[in-house]
Design a protein around this motif. Structure first.
Motif, PDB file in Angstrom:
ATOM      1  N   ARG A  66     -23.384  86.970  49.138  1.00  0.00           N
ATOM      2  CA  ARG A  66     -23.553  88.111  48.779  1.00  0.00           C
ATOM      3  C   ARG A  66     -23.011  89.204  49.807  1.00  0.00           C
ATOM      4  O   ARG A  66     -22.458  90.169  49.384  1.00  0.00           O
ATOM      5  CB  ARG A  66     -25.059  88.486  48.915  1.00  0.00           C
ATOM      6  CG  ARG A  66     -25.940  87.924  47.642  1.00  0.00           C
ATOM      7  CD  ARG A  66     -27.375  88.388  47.695  1.00  0.00           C
ATOM      8  NE  ARG A  66     -27.793  88.918  48.867  1.00  0.00           N
ATOM      9  CZ  ARG A  66     -28.276  90.423  48.530  1.00  0.00           C
ATOM     10  NH1 ARG A  66     -28.048  91.046  47.372  1.00  0.00           N
ATOM     11  NH2 ARG A  66     -28.504  91.155  49.614  1.00  0.00           N
ATOM     12  N   ARG A  93     -20.220  92.203  48.572  1.00  0.00           N
ATOM     13  CA  ARG A  93     -20.320  93.488  49.089  1.00  0.00           C
ATOM     14  C   ARG A  93     -19.192  94.091  49.561  1.00  0.00           C
ATOM     15  O   ARG A  93     -18.645  95.284  49.561  1.00  0.00           O
ATOM     16  CB  ARG A  93     -21.582  93.400  49.993  1.00  0.00           C
ATOM     17  CG  ARG A  93     -21.910  94.908  50.288  1.00  0.00           C
ATOM     18  CD  ARG A  93     -23.228  95.008  51.285  1.00  0.00           C
ATOM     19  NE  ARG A  93     -22.922  95.975  52.209  1.00  0.00           N
ATOM     20  CZ  ARG A  93     -23.606  95.916  53.386  1.00  0.00           C
ATOM     21  NH1 ARG A  93     -24.975  95.181  53.207  1.00  0.00           N
ATOM     22  NH2 ARG A  93     -23.473  96.811  54.253  1.00  0.00           N
ATOM     23  N   ASN A  98     -16.440  94.588  47.058  1.00  0.00           N
ATOM     24  CA  ASN A  98     -16.804  95.873  46.307  1.00  0.00           C
ATOM     25  C   ASN A  98     -16.534  97.173  46.969  1.00  0.00           C
ATOM     26  O   ASN A  98     -16.116  97.978  46.611  1.00  0.00           O
ATOM     27  CB  ASN A  98     -18.397  95.830  45.778  1.00  0.00           C
ATOM     28  CG  ASN A  98     -18.179  94.841  44.635  1.00  0.00           C
ATOM     29  OD1 ASN A  98     -17.758  94.410  44.167  1.00  0.00           O
ATOM     30  ND2 ASN A  98     -19.944  94.494  44.641  1.00  0.00           N
ATOM     31  N   ASP A  99     -16.779  96.784  48.350  1.00  0.00           N
ATOM     32  CA  ASP A  99     -16.694  98.119  49.340  1.00  0.00           C
ATOM     33  C   ASP A  99     -15.201  98.235  49.335  1.00  0.00           C
ATOM     34  O   ASP A  99     -14.707  99.377  49.205  1.00  0.00           O
ATOM     35  CB  ASP A  99     -17.398  97.859  50.685  1.00  0.00           C
ATOM     36  CG  ASP A  99     -18.653  98.068  50.709  1.00  0.00           C
ATOM     37  OD1 ASP A  99     -19.327  98.241  49.782  1.00  0.00           O
ATOM     38  OD2 ASP A  99     -19.288  97.855  51.631  1.00  0.00           O
ATOM     39  N   GLY A 141     -23.141  96.824  58.019  1.00  0.00           N
ATOM     40  CA  GLY A 141     -22.056  96.519  56.807  1.00  0.00           C
ATOM     41  C   GLY A 141     -20.853  96.239  57.864  1.00  0.00           C
ATOM     42  O   GLY A 141     -20.837  95.728  59.051  1.00  0.00           O
TER      43      GLY A 141
END
Ligand code: ADP
Length: 243
Positions: free
Chosen positions: A67, A71, A74-75, A204
């Protein structure tokens, strides 16, 4: 002739700097991808070698790493699109006050669970602005989540807004740890984290603010930060949007 030579040299230096930036970015991307990948690989190897049992909790840990990887990818994709000015924006006349209120209500339960109060300080009316509501929501939620992450319980996050002649200003302030002056100029850089020791799982990859700024700039606006770097005095992030 001297001027031409000087211009040429300057151009060469600029290109060199751009090339350095690109090389650093690639190195950062590789580094960020390597971490979750090596965790997944190592754990799968251990399961194959029967060092780790094949149980659901182990699989859950591996799943969590995938995951994180998605992420990150995608970022990166979003940031690349935003920086190339290719982020599809669905611009609509939007009631900014209603949008801010919805965002604060969505966020309130999470803040209260952490013992942080959420205040709003909004004028009677705000002019409508042409924005992509889901993108602006993404930015607001990101700034609110950052505020919450860096504010201890008992603190406060305040969402305020006001209108000027040609723009609307939104501010998200917290009473958290603040940002030291040496970090402040860099926090919008890609992959920049002021607290290097902080685990990636909690925050993040240091892309959130870079993406948020790119989204606001794609709207013709600005996103800036200010902080005295004093714990308790917190930070303020200000979005300025043209009206
Ligand atoms: P991250 O993924 O690390 O949260 P961001 O791009 O969202 O990345 O933020 C970059 C850095 O800016 C964070 O690592 C943190 O050190 C700092 N930062 C962001 N928001 C705040 C805040 N409200 N208070 C203190 N520091 C903050």
């Amino acid at each position: 002739m001297v001027a031409v030579a000087r211009a040429f040299n300057e151009m060469a230096t600029d290109l060199e700097q751009a090339e350095d930036l690109r090389r650093n970015l690639l190195a950062d991307v590789a580094h960020e991808l390597r971490t979750p990948l090596s965790v997944i690989q190592g754990n799968l190897r251990a399961i194959l070698d029967e060092v780790y049992p094949l149980d659901p909790s182990e699989i859950a840990r591996l799943y969590e790493q995938t995951r994180l990887l998605s992420r990150l990818v995608n970022d990166l994709h979003e940031l690349a699109q935003a920086e190339a000015n290719k982020l599809p924006l669905n611009l609509k006349e939007t009631d900014l006050k209603a949008l801010i209120q919805i965002n604060s209500e969505t966020f309130r339960p999470g803040a209260e669970t952490k013992g942080v109060a959420l205040h709003t300080n909004l004028p009677e009316t705000l002019p409508s602005v042409r924005v992509d509501t889901s993108r602006l929501t993404q930015v607001l939620q990101n700034l609110l989540a950052n505020g919450l992450r860096h504010t201890p319980d008992g603190g406060t996050i305040t969402l305020s807004a006001n209108a000027a002649a040609d723009s609307v200003r939104l501010a998200i302030s917290d009473t958290g740890e603040g940002i030291l002056p040496e970090h402040l100029p860099h926090i919008f850089d890609r992959f920049y984290r002021a607290d290097l020791a902080r685990s990636r799982d909690k925050g993040g990859a240091g892309l959130g603010l870079a993406i948020a700024r790119a989204i606001i700039e794609a709207h013709g606006g600005t996103l800036t930060a200010s902080s005295e770097g004093v714990p308790g005095k917190g930070s303020t992030f200000t979005i300025q949007l043209p009206r």
